[in-house]
Enzyme design. Structure first.
Site: not given
Ligand code: NAI
Ligand code: MG
Length: 484
Positions: A180, A233-234, A238, A255, A289, A386
């Site tokens: 996904k 992701g966030s 997580g 991660e 990250c 972050e």
């Molecule tokens: P997010 O955690 O919402 O998105 C990451 C992934 O999770 C995307 O594929 C999204 O569609 C999916 N996702 C979102 N809600 C979900 C749910 N309820 N169930 C399952 N999957 C879901 O992160 P977002 O909103 O794009 O970014 C927000 C913050 O997260 C950033 O400002 C950053 O601090 C952090 N982040 C960290 C990353 C890393 O590499 N560790 C990558 C992206 C974001």
């Protein structure tokens, strides 16, 4: 403008061996963050599509993919590696358009994806169990088995690299994958799925369901047919993934980013350190990250380092991805809002430097001025949370104890870098810093896909990259045979 990654209609899911529209027929737009225009529409997958994808993955495990030998899995991954290189320019362009990353970073990400596939291709038939000495009359051994269906949710910051490290390892270990991608950036995930098909992955070994996180993502993470979840992701999401997985008692790899420091000691080789202090913080507009967003500097060199960094900040070129700037836009106007909220909380700190955005950068683009803060409060929100944008804080320290206390003083622990020529200090820092990776006199080792990677604390758990990832994507079965 409509984009056709590898000639595909971008609005589809890959389920089994068929590209198909989302069951609901819904689509959602993908934006170009360099100018705010719509690139194309992707499928807005949901629970029905995830059901179908998981069923296809289960069928693959019970059928052709489950019977595919490790040697043959390696050969398929080798063909994927070759196809990635054959399409390198297109993949780099797609990633650059979709994420807003400078074209040269798009090319570096293609190299990363190709290396993951090459590494895991070579590793597939070198992953095995042990024989264990035991009592007379027994032969005891372990089998390394795939979990089964691996759910993988990736973010938008490095789609190709994160898909390579997760799907590459999962497939090498013999799992079937349901992927996904992020709703902000899905184009290279589509291309990757097509590359898997063209390389000869049996139907259902790799399935792709694009869509929104709370819909397609949550449906995947909660699905009872999924046996392992990988998420990058966030922290907020997580936590949800771990809760969903708890319902089904399946393992998760998380991660979740960090607030990674580089520590500049009094004896540091500044000539070597300076470019890295900045590039490790601002690469991909700080949306990494492992971004080094905190620069800890011994007080004897603090003014010198801040001034030298500030000078470099002022010379940064910030503009559209296609111009190959030092810093491109952030991924979306929403992300720009998140970063600007943080910048607004820095009113009590000194802005040591800000870079200008190119005068001709398109108006609708998600540009943020790269900003370096001088910060003598290690507990300040900008030094603790972050930000995920082109923002760094420089924090002074007085001795090794204080450097360690500040370095370990956040809830995260992903990566740390130390700049010092003192051997005993190098050893001590490597041992006492709370992080999944420590770099001495470098930061990131050029991305080394061979090097295990993962966090402690809020940065997550589980290890990706290198051989370690293959252990995460397998479970051990112990067999004790009594033959007298
Ligand atoms: P997010 O955690 O919402 O998105 C990451 C992934 O999770 C995307 O594929 C999204 O569609 C999916 N996702 C979102 N809600 C979900 C749910 N309820 N169930 C399952 N999957 C879901 O992160 P977002 O909103 O794009 O970014 C927000 C913050 O997260 C950033 O400002 C950053 O601090 C952090 N982040 C960290 C990353 C890393 O590499 N560790 C990558 C992206 C974001
Ligand atoms: Mg999100």
């Amino acid at each position: 403008m409509t984009i056709h990654p590898l000639g595909l209609d971008p609005g589809l899911c890959l389920i089994g061996d068929a590209w198909c529209a989302a069951d609901s027929g819904d689509r959602l737009p993908l934006y170009n963050p360099s100018d705010g225009s719509v690139l194309c529409e992707i499928a807005a997958g949901g629970a029905a599509d995830v059901d179908a994808a998981v069923a296809a993955a289960q069928a693959a495990m019970a059928g052709a993919w489950g019977r595919t030998t490790a040697m043959e899995r390696g050969r398929i991954l080798h063909r994927m590696h070759r196809l990635v290189l054959d399409h390198a320019d297109e993949l780099a362009q797609l990633e650059s358009l979709d994420v807003g990353k400078p074209l040269k970073q798009g090319h570096a990400d293609v190299v990363g994806l190709a290396r993951y596939l090459e590494f895991y291709a070579g590793a597939a038939d070198k992953l095995h169990g042990d024989t264990i000495p035991y009592q007379n009359g027994f032969t005891v051994y372990t089998l390394r088995e795939p979990h089964g269906v691996a759910g993988i949710i990736v973010p938008w910051n490095y789609p190709m690299q994160i898909i390579g490290r997760a799907a590459g390892a999962a497939l090498a270990a013999g799992n079937a994958v349901v992927l996904k991608p992020a709703e902000e950036a899905s184009l290279t995930a589509l291309a990757f799925a097509e590359i898997g098909r063209r390389a000869g992955l049996p139907a259902g070994a790799l399935n792709l369901v694009p869509g929104r996180g709370p819909e397609a993502g949550a449906a995947l993470a909660r699905h009872r047919g999924v046996h392992h979840m990988s998420f990058t992701g966030s922290v907020r999401v997580g936590r949800l993934i771990q809760q969903y997985a708890a319902e089904n008692i399946v393992p998760v790899t998380l991660e979740l980013g960090g607030k990674s420091p580089q520590i500049v000691f009094g004896d540091a080789d500044l000539g070597a350190a300076l470019p890295v202090l900045i590039s490790a913080g601002l690469q991909n507009a700080g949306q990494t990250c492992s971004a080094s967003s905190r620069i800890l500097v011994h007080q004897s060199r603090y003014d010198e380092v801040v001034e030298a960094m500030a000078e470099r900040y002022r010379a940064l070129r910030v503009g559209p991805a296609s111009d190959n700037p030092d810093v491109g836009p952030v991924v979306s106007n929403r992300q720009k809002g998140i970063v600007e909220d943080f910048l607004g909380q820095g009113g009590d700190l000194t802005r040591a430097a800000e870079a200008d955005i190119a005068a001709d950068a398109p108006n609708g683009g998600a540009y943020v001025r790269p900003t370096l803060f001088a910060c003598d409060k290690p507990d300040h929100v900008l030094a603790r949370d972050e930000i995920f944008g082109p923002v760094q804080v420089a924090i002074p320290f007085s001795d090794d104890e204080e450097a360690l206390a500040i370095a370990n003083g956040t809830d995260y622990g992903l990566v740390a870098g130390c700049w010092t020529m003192n051997g005993p200090r190098q050893m001590r820092m490597a041992k006492e810093i709370r992080a999944g990776q420590v770099y001495i006199n470098n930061y990131g080792a050029g991305g080394g896909i061979e090097i295990p990677f993962g966090g402690v604390g809020l940065s997550g758990h589980g290890r990706e990259k290198g051989f370690e990832a293959l252990h995460g994507f397998t479970r051990v079965k112990a067999v004790s045979n009594f033959h007298g």
